[in-house]
Design a protein around this motif. Structure first.
Motif, PDB file in Angstrom:
ATOM      1  N   TYR A  70     -75.960  30.248  50.784  1.00  0.00           N
ATOM      2  CA  TYR A  70     -76.804  29.952  51.942  1.00  0.00           C
ATOM      3  C   TYR A  70     -77.701  28.734  51.721  1.00  0.00           C
ATOM      4  CZ  TYR A  70     -75.288  34.377  53.815  1.00  0.00           C
ATOM      5  OH  TYR A  70     -74.504  35.387  54.311  1.00  0.00           O
ATOM      6  N   GLU A  71     -78.004  28.424  50.464  1.00  0.00           N
ATOM      7  CA  GLU A  71     -78.911  27.311  50.167  1.00  0.00           C
ATOM      8  C   GLU A  71     -78.367  25.975  50.659  1.00  0.00           C
ATOM      9  OE1 GLU A  71     -77.867  29.671  48.214  1.00  0.00           O
ATOM     10  OE2 GLU A  71     -79.637  30.682  47.430  1.00  0.00           O
ATOM     11  N   GLY A  72     -77.029  25.866  50.766  1.00  0.00           N
ATOM     12  CA  GLY A  72     -76.439  24.573  51.097  1.00  0.00           C
ATOM     13  C   GLY A  72     -75.798  24.480  52.477  1.00  0.00           C
ATOM     14  N   ARG A  73     -75.477  25.619  53.065  1.00  0.00           N
ATOM     15  CA  ARG A  73     -74.704  25.593  54.312  1.00  0.00           C
ATOM     16  C   ARG A  73     -75.454  24.944  55.469  1.00  0.00           C
ATOM     17  NH1 ARG A  73     -71.946  31.012  55.990  1.00  0.00           N
ATOM     18  NH2 ARG A  73     -73.985  31.183  56.987  1.00  0.00           N
ATOM     19  N   CYS A  74     -76.783  25.061  55.457  1.00  0.00           N
ATOM     20  CA  CYS A  74     -77.575  24.548  56.572  1.00  0.00           C
ATOM     21  C   CYS A  74     -78.575  23.492  56.129  1.00  0.00           C
ATOM     22  CB  CYS A  74     -78.291  25.682  57.287  1.00  0.00           C
ATOM     23  SG  CYS A  74     -77.182  26.528  58.424  1.00  0.00           S
TER      24      CYS A  74
ATOM     25  N   ASP B  53     -80.249  28.510  58.244  1.00  0.00           N
ATOM     26  CA  ASP B  53     -79.026  29.309  58.296  1.00  0.00           C
ATOM     27  C   ASP B  53     -79.275  30.588  59.082  1.00  0.00           C
ATOM     28  OD1 ASP B  53     -76.615  30.854  57.464  1.00  0.00           O
ATOM     29  OD2 ASP B  53     -76.324  29.125  56.176  1.00  0.00           O
TER      30      ASP B  53
ATOM     31  N   GLU C  32     -77.831  19.658  42.812  1.00  0.00           N
ATOM     32  CA  GLU C  32     -79.267  19.529  42.516  1.00  0.00           C
ATOM     33  C   GLU C  32     -79.723  20.764  41.741  1.00  0.00           C
ATOM     34  OE1 GLU C  32     -81.776  19.968  45.989  1.00  0.00           O
ATOM     35  OE2 GLU C  32     -83.614  19.986  44.794  1.00  0.00           O
ATOM     36  N   LEU C  33     -79.363  21.942  42.249  1.00  0.00           N
ATOM     37  CA  LEU C  33     -79.836  23.191  41.645  1.00  0.00           C
ATOM     38  C   LEU C  33     -79.195  23.409  40.282  1.00  0.00           C
ATOM     39  CD1 LEU C  33     -79.840  25.396  44.856  1.00  0.00           C
ATOM     40  CD2 LEU C  33     -81.742  24.146  43.811  1.00  0.00           C
TER      41      LEU C  33
ATOM     42  N   ILE D 194     -82.376  28.169  54.055  1.00  0.00           N
ATOM     43  CA  ILE D 194     -81.936  29.530  54.391  1.00  0.00           C
ATOM     44  C   ILE D 194     -82.468  29.921  55.772  1.00  0.00           C
ATOM     45  CG2 ILE D 194     -82.188  31.962  53.741  1.00  0.00           C
ATOM     46  CD1 ILE D 194     -82.107  31.024  50.795  1.00  0.00           C
TER      47      ILE D 194
ATOM     48  N   HIS E  71     -76.491  33.257  38.762  1.00  0.00           N
ATOM     49  CA  HIS E  71     -77.003  32.738  40.038  1.00  0.00           C
ATOM     50  C   HIS E  71     -75.831  32.635  41.007  1.00  0.00           C
ATOM     51  CE1 HIS E  71     -80.350  31.062  37.515  1.00  0.00           C
ATOM     52  NE2 HIS E  71     -79.361  30.889  36.664  1.00  0.00           N
TER      53      HIS E  71
ATOM     54  N   GLU F  26     -69.511  40.821  42.447  1.00  0.00           N
ATOM     55  CA  GLU F  26     -70.411  39.777  41.971  1.00  0.00           C
ATOM     56  C   GLU F  26     -69.793  39.114  40.739  1.00  0.00           C
ATOM     57  OE1 GLU F  26     -74.818  41.044  43.031  1.00  0.00           O
ATOM     58  OE2 GLU F  26     -73.727  42.713  42.171  1.00  0.00           O
TER      59      GLU F  26
ATOM     60  N   VAL G 220     -76.500  19.677  47.325  1.00  0.00           N
ATOM     61  CA  VAL G 220     -77.571  20.680  47.174  1.00  0.00           C
ATOM     62  C   VAL G 220     -77.269  21.580  45.975  1.00  0.00           C
ATOM     63  CG1 VAL G 220     -78.711  22.686  48.216  1.00  0.00           C
ATOM     64  CG2 VAL G 220     -78.205  20.660  49.614  1.00  0.00           C
TER      65      VAL G 220
ATOM     66  N   PHE H 213     -75.107  30.431  44.628  1.00  0.00           N
ATOM     67  CA  PHE H 213     -75.600  29.519  45.658  1.00  0.00           C
ATOM     68  C   PHE H 213     -74.608  29.435  46.812  1.00  0.00           C
ATOM     69  CE2 PHE H 213     -77.645  27.602  41.768  1.00  0.00           C
ATOM     70  CZ  PHE H 213     -78.857  28.220  42.012  1.00  0.00           C
TER      71      PHE H 213
END
Lengths: 546, 546
Positions: free
Chosen positions: A420-424, B235, A227-228, B232, A416, A389, A224, A418
């Protein structure tokens, strides 16, 4: 409109692939290997685990004539989400039913705490079917309660006995599986009759050794993020005006950053383990990226991609010193941070004991980060390193460096993060198959009466039918480490090895990838296409198992 | 390892679907509809476009016996990237070759500026094949130079004549196509023999009317953002502890936010057009989200998803007033912002003329946003509205509201912004087919000698074979608007219609979606699976064309 997406509906019908040994179910004979020891500190580990230490690794041999009495099993999801957790549960469910149709699966709710508080549900086939091949841990929820105390263990045993539960499967990372082993030891010492089996979960990829080729979720999460990163790379070389600084998960190990860098051929991929080994400085990292920006600009390419592991700051030795000093002096004088002006006066900090070297590092950073370091502290007064950050810090420092040293060169940044975009994400075919196989393996280990084992599925670079399932004694992966002032048995975290094949692949290519825009665009995870598109494991796994 | 991903390799072989009329190539007879007028301000538009005004809309009838002399065509990519741009070019390429095998395609490099500066390349079949079904605009690059001046037009005509170019295709949004029409008018008035055709591009979805059912790129971008929002959401309902505030692209129209909200069933979807129509206040929006958080918390659901369109701030009437006042008083006294303390003293602003109402709005915002409003201004001294991190602003205001009014309820926020992740994604099957058909349509229009037309492909809710291709006179979509103190002909931007089917669908469901966790998880774009997974258009298009 339906309450599930078209893809969800199509994926619900996917039958995950299994190793051939399970072709007729989870009933197996055990083939024992040699007795095991531990990763290090053998005597201490043996003393801590007298009941479970030294058991052999086991493999399976199919035995479809074997009969097993019905068994009730309970499953626990522990810690952060990872793609494929639901499929581990599906594998356990189908596995124990294949052993005996009257077997039952329970789930303790909200993580290990549910097993203590006796919050549970029965997972029947209707519930199970709604979660096959889906992302998330929402079927029973997860949690971060640690099972460490005898009182907790006693409560877990009481709760399990009330439901006639004969085995617990703990789906978790290194810490959760360490605690699972302590629980297994206790259960055995108490003759509770309750088996405890683990499944190796963590998207960070740092639960890995000669027997555990990969932790589940790493494959999907990296795909994921890649991909991004690929999409952003395509944008970068279309717009030709931005350097993108992309932070990905990985606090203690950089496997994700490394894998994403290899998949996308980013111009720069930072690896925390290398930063630490070479004692790199923040200024050095910044100057190196700027140097690449200058070289690319000379070719008319005022754009680039930098992949940054979440934890890199904590691996920079001089940052560690700075943070330790700040923690010390701010703790010493709690009122100090209140009295500091917003952009934090370095003279004042030095007058309170900040070293000249740390002051120089401190001053090199942008005002907003300095402010965060000094003002934003946890209840114990410590700097909140995880909230820095890092992608902004490095991006803005490179921009400052370029302004100061190469004002004639156009340089502009975007950043950017990333996570949360991939965890689920819904699991890739690889993770769907691997997780289902891990669950089935856990069922087979339970059917064979094993405890204190981690489910192991090996030979993952080959098609699933050739995968080799078995069980690895948890004690064999442990050593003793100093944690919070006490010696604790822990499963050794697998960091990126600087002499390992994946990192060497990066090193062999990174000069070329830095200079040229050789981006690869992996695109979205595919489920239905050609096998080379849908079923390939990560580059990390492919190179490590080559 | 190969220099392209497995998916790239597999997608390179994909043959996009075309309307049946093109089954034997782009040679067509023209079927003329009624003469057109304009969207409004008919007389002014006619006066501005005497040569091209009033032409009929056209449809096609296949004519494979038609012969066409070879034609050289040039293509320009204008403005921001959108998925499928390369396929428009592939459609033009294959279309003009089908008309005559000796036809040639040129690309002007780096946007409209390339046509003025005579920077170009020939796109041959080897180059073309490397870019079929890929994302990005990197084949020839894009740019934002506006073609508005006669001197530019003369240069473009000179450059085209030197290459014997008989037609230009401008792939762009409303502004680029408006300028394309001015160029078409000029070319015709000058008897240059150069045709100008447009293709409707913008991921924002705001170039849309009865003849243009969708702009290309909207489908893919929304699907990428919805994939991520879905991940998300999964998640959120696994971790059960965060409200996620997710900003998506869409400065002037909220089509993307609306589509993503419909695809994922987010708990809250803001729509700028509604915010403006109902004169909502920032405080009102915040209180409404907090109200939903309170209701969900009562069910034990301390999590949620809020989708926010990029431009929403500028649609809040009281924010417009505040920003106008700040622009005014900061412009009046350029030194004021320098003298302000970092968290900007509202008394000082009021003493310089900030109204009491604006002061109250100003004070309601967190210090870092106030700071940004006052300190971070463009070279003309104006507040940089587009740089306000709206997702952070709203998230932190909801958090503040919850702390003040519901301190007993756990509320914790995360925020995200998705823009670059979707602009250069590889096109979905829909966009791959639609874009290729648009390019093919442009070739057919050129073959038929048409100019000042936008390529149109309609009936998009049906399978591609049933799509209807044609050309729409650009003047028919125009009206006159006041821009920078002058009357200008412009293609009317399509905002979200509050009485349109997509918005009504949101309204009909949003109370339920707010309270319950009815999330849909769209997952990644699929290319090879069942048609209901791979080939469906957006919900917006499906509802609008129902």
């Amino acid at each position: 409109m339906s309450a599930i997406s078209a893809l969800q509906a199509a994926r619900a019908a996917y039958q995950p692939k299994l190793p051939t040994v399970f072709a007729n179910g989870a009933a197996v004979n055990i083939i024992e290997g040699d007795a095991t020891t531990a990763a290090a500190d053998l005597d201490q580990i043996q003393a801590l685990f007298p009941e479970t230490y030294g058991a052999p690794k086991v493999n399976f041999e199919a035995n479809m004539n074997k009969t097993t009495t019905a068994i009730n099993v309970a499953v626990i999801l522990s810690g952060g989400q990872a793609p494929g957790g639901h499929n581990v549960i599906a594998g356990i469910f189908d596995g124990i039913i294949s052993l005996n149709a009257d077997s039952k699966l329970y789930g303790f709710l909200g993580g290990p705490g549910g097993a203590v508080d006796n919050k549970y549900m029965e997972i029947d086939s209707a519930i199970m079917d709604a979660y096959r091949n889906t992302g998330g841990f929402d079927i029973i929820g997860s949690g971060r309660t640690k099972l460490e105390e005898t009182a907790q263990f006693d409560q877990v045993i009481t709760n399990c006995k009330a439901l006639n539960i004969g085995a617990l499967v703990i789906i978790g990372g290194d810490d959760s599986n360490t605690n699972g082993c302590v629980l297994a030891e206790y259960c055995k010492a108490q003759n509770s009759g309750i088996l405890v089996i683990g499944a190796p979960k963590t998207i960070d990829g740092d639960l890995k050794n000669e027997d555990i080729e990969a932790s589940f979720g790493f494959d999907t999460a990296c795909k994921v993020y890649s991909e991004l990163i690929g999409n952003i790379s395509r944008d970068a070389c279309s717009a030709r005006k931005y350097w993108h600084f992309i932070k990905v998960m990985g606090r203690s190990a950089s496997h994700i950053a490394l894998e994403c860098g290899l998949q996308t051929r980013a111009n720069v991929t930072l690896v925390s383990e290398e930063v630490e080994a070479k004692a790199m400085t923040l200024g050095g990292i910044v100057a190196d990226i700027a140097d690449k920006a200058v070289k690319r600009a000379a070719k008319g390419e005022h754009f680039g991609i930098v992949v940054i592991p979440e934890g890199v700051i904590e691996f920079i030795p001089q940052m560690k010193v700075l943070i330790a000093e700040l923690n010390d002096l701010l703790a010493h004088d709690a009122s100090l941070s209140d009295s500091l002006p917003i952009a934090a006066d370095v003279d004042q900090l030095q007058s309170h004991g900040l070293s000249a070297e740390s002051a120089s590092v401190y001053l090199s950073m942008p005002a907003n980060i300095r402010q965060q370091l000094v003002m934003d502290r946890d209840p114990h007064g410590n700097v909140q390193v995880s909230r820095i950050e890092t992608e902004k810090l490095i991006a803005s420092m490179v921009e400052m460096y370029m302004e100061e040293n190469h004002a004639d060169i156009h340089f502009s940044e975007q950043h950017h993060f990333f996570g949360y975009e991939g965890r689920c994400a819904a699991p890739s075919n690889f993770d769907a198959d691997y997780c289902y196989s891990l669950g089935y393996t856990a069922a087979a280990l339970i059917g064979a009466g094993k405890t204190a084992c981690l489910a192991s599925v090996k030979n993952l670079k080959s098609p699933a039918s050739e995968w080799v399932a078995g069980g690895i004694p948890l004690t064999s992966m442990m050593n003793v480490e100093r944690r919070h002032g006490a010696d604790k048995p822990v499963i050794k975290k697998a960091l990126v090895e600087l002499d390992g094949a994946p990192f060497k692949e990066l090193v062999a290519n990174r000069d070329e990838w830095a200079l040229h825009s050789n981006y690869v665009f992996p695109g979205p995870i595919q489920y239905f296409g050609p096998t080379e598109v849908c079923d390939q494991p990560t580059i990390t796994l492919t190179l490590e198992q080559r």
